[in-house]
Enzyme design. Structure first.
Site, PDB file in Angstrom:
ATOM      1  N   TYR A 137      42.464  37.761  53.101  1.00 55.27           N
ATOM      2  CA  TYR A 137      43.856  37.371  52.404  1.00 55.27           C
ATOM      3  C   TYR A 137      44.675  36.496  53.192  1.00 55.27           C
ATOM      4  O   TYR A 137      44.903  36.769  54.389  1.00 55.27           O
ATOM      5  CB  TYR A 137      44.399  38.930  52.485  1.00 55.27           C
ATOM      6  CG  TYR A 137      43.464  40.083  52.115  1.00 55.27           C
ATOM      7  CD1 TYR A 137      43.959  40.540  50.603  1.00 55.27           C
ATOM      8  CD2 TYR A 137      42.531  40.833  52.468  1.00 55.27           C
ATOM      9  CE1 TYR A 137      43.248  41.524  49.895  1.00 55.27           C
ATOM     10  CE2 TYR A 137      41.904  41.580  51.938  1.00 55.27           C
ATOM     11  CZ  TYR A 137      42.016  42.155  50.681  1.00 55.27           C
ATOM     12  OH  TYR A 137      41.410  43.072  49.980  1.00 55.27           O
ATOM     13  N   HIS A 156      45.274  39.772  45.888  1.00 50.19           N
ATOM     14  CA  HIS A 156      43.847  39.648  45.457  1.00 50.19           C
ATOM     15  C   HIS A 156      43.289  38.858  46.791  1.00 50.19           C
ATOM     16  O   HIS A 156      44.056  37.995  47.532  1.00 50.19           O
ATOM     17  CB  HIS A 156      43.650  38.738  44.237  1.00 50.19           C
ATOM     18  CG  HIS A 156      42.312  38.793  43.911  1.00 50.19           C
ATOM     19  ND1 HIS A 156      41.611  39.603  43.267  1.00 50.19           N
ATOM     20  CD2 HIS A 156      41.635  37.582  43.762  1.00 50.19           C
ATOM     21  CE1 HIS A 156      40.307  39.237  43.107  1.00 50.19           C
ATOM     22  NE2 HIS A 156      40.325  37.473  43.288  1.00 50.19           N
ATOM     23  N   LYS A 162      36.821  35.177  43.397  1.00 52.33           N
ATOM     24  CA  LYS A 162      36.712  34.773  44.790  1.00 52.33           C
ATOM     25  C   LYS A 162      36.053  33.301  44.928  1.00 52.33           C
ATOM     26  O   LYS A 162      35.080  33.128  43.991  1.00 52.33           O
ATOM     27  CB  LYS A 162      36.400  35.779  45.636  1.00 52.33           C
ATOM     28  CG  LYS A 162      37.108  36.952  45.411  1.00 52.33           C
ATOM     29  CD  LYS A 162      36.886  37.938  46.547  1.00 52.33           C
ATOM     30  CE  LYS A 162      37.187  39.459  46.332  1.00 52.33           C
ATOM     31  NZ  LYS A 162      38.568  39.853  45.736  1.00 52.33           N
TER      32      LYS A 162
END
Lengths: 351, 351
Positions: free
Chosen positions: A286, A297, A328
């Site tokens: 993060y 997210h 991702k």
């Protein structure tokens, strides 16, 4: 009516005369010009022209006339099969590409590149390269030190092609947070319990996981050994850092030190690493944590390897596919002997 | 006002008297009854009652009074930490569960099970078990021969829990198709080209991949070495089966034979295996192929291992997560020395 080529086996090229220069090179980007109107073609280029029926045949040094099947059966050139499949695929997608070598290109990309792919609508004479392309079969391992900016094409056993965009990716973030002083903690098997630390240790700095809900003002936190080793080294919990690291090594071996190096580097760049276990990775990260309440997210999945690691394409496919599926980016952190970290991202690409 | 327990360290249980039987056992499924109203609690059960404040303290053999923190710091019992976390998690989801042992249960599940979980609303006295539950930490490897019907709970390094439903899964299908006779084929590096076979070989039986589009009546097919070895053994292409297998072994090692065993077994069960490379698996499978034109979704991802394989939980997490994300079921095919295949599926489960 198609032309015939002459296979110069010593030079590893197919020469074509007549109006080949204008027909194949100038207008469609095949080969490189020789004297007059003659051109020289790499075997993949010649095979492609044979396959399309543009070239009638190739005559070898012994005078034998080869069609597509017999030319291909000779496997002319290193990695011929997989290189041909990728060459033909990109051609069918409307791209021109040349072998990554002189004299096809004045200034070819180096490293392990097989082709230079030109921007859509451009060719070898336009002086612009979109990316360097390396081609491998799914059974070809890739040493980490061969990773290079560009595109990696992997041809699987059934001849499907996956393209990966390979590039350097330096993680950075804004998740800076202050730490408390010597909170009480216990080392239990392969995890650490921090007893009622200030709420901020979890809620802002995002260390650990509360033992029960978030309803408490000072929730007891369970931390991983990595989190605990980092916190202990900074005096935030009352455990001896070396004791925690020793425990880490005893349950995980030398992998623990590599992961701690990456964990520490990420924290120092104000990125929060949390376990990537659910994604089969070392970390999810993060970049901009303001509070766990309003957590965004996670952006990256990070897998840690030693710098000398050798990748198997199938594992790359698995990692990159999974990362893509959860929106991702897959990042590989390669840890050198001296503790430096090289960061590479791999992403799926549709040419 | 809570009760106190006595820690019988030799027996590894905590005894509680007074009205414990009614309060903890009969109404809430903790422990097993002793004489009178006394009950015996497993350490995880006692820890949970301490954690919730239902039990005031546990007094050890030396007379020391232990609270939740000091009781837990003793790590009472094998795998105490991870077992406690899973026990507490399932309790918080409203399930009752007991250690998978007598006298908690008259007929406990065998194998490596840690707990028996009861159907929602039921307890240890109701004679019904929902599933056997095994608990491991993410660093605990699992030998393939320890896989058992039931649920596997993996506690990751940050104490999050993933549940997997483990069960036998025998693939079967209806994708039966006849084969042509001795089509011309060439072995090229690590793939095989079948030159203009009948369209059905691709379109109905789903072997290979056309070298170019599907516009031809007899498209030239690229086959994997597995497909080619299978087709050659059945006389459908004009290559020597042993030559193809030798090539397979030379590019893939002994893994090739294992994969060929699984490929053959699936074909014999009328299931079509195609490469699972894009998913990092050995195969994706189609149970009911009528034609490639109307191909449905592939149902399984299959990973092949030798029967003596040892799984790492992180790899399981990766495989199962990916399969779930693409709406397929992850199946492990374990190949024994004699060529028999054991099939196990793992799926994520939310209790």
């Amino acid at each position: 009516m198609g032309l015939e080529g002459r296979f110069d086996e010593a030079a590893g090229v197919v020469r074509v005369g007549d109006d080949a220069r204008q027909r194949y090179h100038d207008s469609r980007g095949y080969g490189y010009p020789l004297e007059g109107n003659e051109i020289a073609l790499a075997p993949v280029e010649a095979a492609h022209l044979l396959f399309r029926g543009d070239l009638e045949a190739v005559v070898d040094d012994g005078g034998e006339r080869l069609d597509f099947r017999t030319f291909v059966a000779r496997e002319p050139g290193r990695k011929f099969g997989v290189r041909f499949l990728v060459y033909a695929d990109l051609r069918s997608r409307g791209f021109y590409l040349s072998p990554a070598a002189e004299p096809w290109l004045a200034d070819p990309p180096g490293g392990e590149a097989d082709f230079a792919v030109f921007p859509r609508g451009k060719g070898p004479g336009d002086g612009e390269v979109e990316y360097a392309l390396r081609v491998i079969g799914e059974r070809t391992d890739i040493p980490a030190d061969e990773l290079a900016d560009g595109v990696l094409a992997v041809v699987d056993e059934e001849s499907d092609i996956t393209y990966f965009d390979v590039s350097r990716r330096e993680p950075s973030g804004t998740s800076e947070a202050s730490l408390p002083d010597r909170c009480e903690a216990d080392l239990l098997a392969d995890r650490v319990v921090v007893w009622e630390p200030p709420l901020d240790l979890y809620e802002s700095a995002f260390y650990g996981q509360p033992l029960e809900g978030r309803e408490y003002e000072r929730p007891t936190l369970q931390c991983s050994l990595l989190e605990a080793a980092y916190l202990a080294a900074r005096g935030a919990i009352d455990l001896d850092p070396e004791t925690v690291r020793e425990r880490g090594r005893s349950v995980e071996g030398e992998r623990f030190d590599r992961r701690l190096t990456v964990y520490t580097t990420l924290r120092e760049r104000d990125v929060v690493p949390k376990t990537g276990y659910k994604f089969g990775a070392d970390f999810r990260t993060y970049a901009d944590v303001e509070s766990v309440e309003n957590l965004g997210h996670s952006e990256l999945l990070v897998r840690v390897h030693p710098a000398g690691y050798v990748f198997e394409p199938r594992d790359l496919a698995l990692d990159v596919r999974l990362a893509h599926g959860v929106r991702k980016t897959m990042v590989f952190a390669l840890v050198g002997e001296s503790g430096g970290v090289d960061w590479w991202s791999l992403e799926r690409l549709t040419p």
